[in-house]
Design an enzyme around this catalytic site. Structure first.
Site, mmCIF file in Angstrom:
data_model
loop_
_atom_site.group_PDB
_atom_site.id
_atom_site.type_symbol
_atom_site.label_atom_id
_atom_site.label_comp_id
_atom_site.label_asym_id
_atom_site.label_seq_id
_atom_site.Cartn_x
_atom_site.Cartn_y
_atom_site.Cartn_z
ATOM 1 N N ASP A 98 0.941 -1.278 -0.058
ATOM 2 C CA ASP A 98 0.110 -0.068 0.136
ATOM 3 C C ASP A 98 0.913 1.272 -0.122
ATOM 4 O O ASP A 98 1.847 1.288 1.018
ATOM 5 C CB ASP A 98 -1.041 -0.100 1.275
ATOM 6 C CG ASP A 98 -1.839 1.175 1.184
ATOM 7 O OD1 ASP A 98 -1.542 2.216 0.535
ATOM 8 O OD2 ASP A 98 -2.756 0.944 2.092
ATOM 9 N N ASN A 156 1.546 6.118 -10.759
ATOM 10 C CA ASN A 156 0.340 5.820 -11.171
ATOM 11 C C ASN A 156 -0.890 5.411 -10.108
ATOM 12 O O ASN A 156 -2.159 5.803 -10.324
ATOM 13 C CB ASN A 156 0.216 4.530 -12.116
ATOM 14 C CG ASN A 156 -1.145 4.131 -12.617
ATOM 15 O OD1 ASN A 156 -1.757 5.202 -13.529
ATOM 16 N ND2 ASN A 156 -1.543 3.290 -12.070
ATOM 17 N N TYR A 178 -11.091 15.591 -5.160
ATOM 18 C CA TYR A 178 -10.024 14.884 -6.296
ATOM 19 C C TYR A 178 -9.505 15.714 -7.203
ATOM 20 O O TYR A 178 -8.296 15.393 -7.571
ATOM 21 C CB TYR A 178 -11.119 13.816 -6.938
ATOM 22 C CG TYR A 178 -10.405 13.060 -8.203
ATOM 23 C CD1 TYR A 178 -9.516 12.029 -8.117
ATOM 24 C CD2 TYR A 178 -10.809 13.477 -9.506
ATOM 25 C CE1 TYR A 178 -8.945 11.449 -9.102
ATOM 26 C CE2 TYR A 178 -10.182 12.855 -10.490
ATOM 27 C CZ TYR A 178 -9.221 11.906 -10.385
ATOM 28 O OH TYR A 178 -8.604 11.357 -11.495
ATOM 29 N N ALA A 232 -8.720 18.662 -7.091
ATOM 30 C CA ALA A 232 -7.733 19.483 -6.505
ATOM 31 C C ALA A 232 -6.555 18.807 -6.244
ATOM 32 O O ALA A 232 -5.101 19.209 -6.284
ATOM 33 C CB ALA A 232 -8.091 20.220 -4.892
ATOM 34 N N LYS A 278 -5.141 16.326 -8.098
ATOM 35 C CA LYS A 278 -4.586 16.371 -9.553
ATOM 36 C C LYS A 278 -4.206 17.437 -9.862
ATOM 37 O O LYS A 278 -3.087 17.672 -10.574
ATOM 38 C CB LYS A 278 -5.543 15.717 -10.528
ATOM 39 C CG LYS A 278 -6.134 14.360 -10.062
ATOM 40 C CD LYS A 278 -4.888 13.440 -10.088
ATOM 41 C CE LYS A 278 -5.184 11.813 -9.877
ATOM 42 N NZ LYS A 278 -4.174 10.944 -10.063
#
Length: 250
Positions: A60, A87, A151, A153, A155
């Site tokens: 994780d 990724n 989400y 923000a 990125k």
């Protein structure tokens, strides 16, 4: 491109499915040794079964000590790290009035903190090889997204980190770029807690909004990721390449 990655070592996180799995396979196809990292051993093994140069490591990326363990595995296996593909990420729809500290922290930990710490752990070895970091953003890293603003923000943060790291690491010859995919076939929507009906509805709505009329395929993104990491792209750094069928134009 078939021998430009020969004997190079690539770490790909979130490699069990989608863009991560396709990228791991593509790097292996062009000669690299690939460490495919993810939380679930089953999907990782499916990725590894697609090419003999892929090794798996279950982790994780948000866990304490994970960055050092991931980099250590690559070094133990092959003695070097040339490319890091950040990724692994999480999508979560969350209206502002429903925002919680826990929800925001989960998005930020996976999409911003984890790739930052993994990049830091890999950096001494990337410096040795004058390697590359490829971050995964999204069309919505530079385009607003109602009902999933945190989400988007996260990125946007990755895009700014990409540019800032590129400037910071240029003297060391380490290149940092990002791919910003549009809606692409993966498990991201389902893993965000949506029902199958909600996922189908969102996919249909997304395809209708994309000028080229369809969602992307993971292999299409993998091709651009390997191109960005290719040593022949040695004068490219600090760039965010949007690959989204024209969605950002709408």
């Amino acid at each position: 491109m078939n021998d430009h990655f020969k004997d190079r070592v690539v770490i790909v996180t979130g490699a069990g499915t989608g863009i991560g799995a396709a990228s791991a396979v593509r790097f292996a196809e062009v000669g690299a040794h690939v460490l495919a990292v993810g939380r679930r051993v089953g999907p990782l093994r499916e990725t590894a079964d697609r090419h003999p140069r892929i090794e798996v490591f279950v982790a994780d990326v948000c866990a304490e000590g994970a960055p050092q363990a991931i980099v250590g595995k690559a070094l133990d296996q092959w003695g070097r790290v040339d490319v890091l593909v950040n990724n692994a990420g999480v999508f979560a729809g969350m209206d502002l009035e429903q925002a919680t500290s826990e929800g925001i922290d989960r998005i930020w930990a996976t999409n911003v903190t984890a790739p930052s710490l993994l990049s830091a752990a890999a950096l001494p070895h990337l410096r040795e090889q004058r390697g590359a970091i490829i971050n995964l953003s999204s069309t919505f890293g530079h385009r607003p997204l109602a009902h999933a603003s945190h989400y988007a923000a996260s990125k946007a943060a990755i895009e700014h980190l990409t540019r800032s790291w590129a400037l910071e690491l240029a003297p060391d010859g380490v290149r940092v770029n990002a791919i910003a995919p549009g809606p692409t076939e993966s498990e991201a929507l389902a893993s965000g807690g949506l029902t199958p009906e909600q996922v189908a509805e969102i996919k249909a709505a997304e395809a209708a909004r994309i000028p080229l009329g369809r969602r992307g395929e993971p292999e299409e993104l993998a091709e651009w990721i390997t191109r960005m990491a290719d040593p022949r792209s040695a004068w490219m750094t600090g760039q965010v390449l949007t690959v989204d069928g024209g969605l950002e134009l709408t």
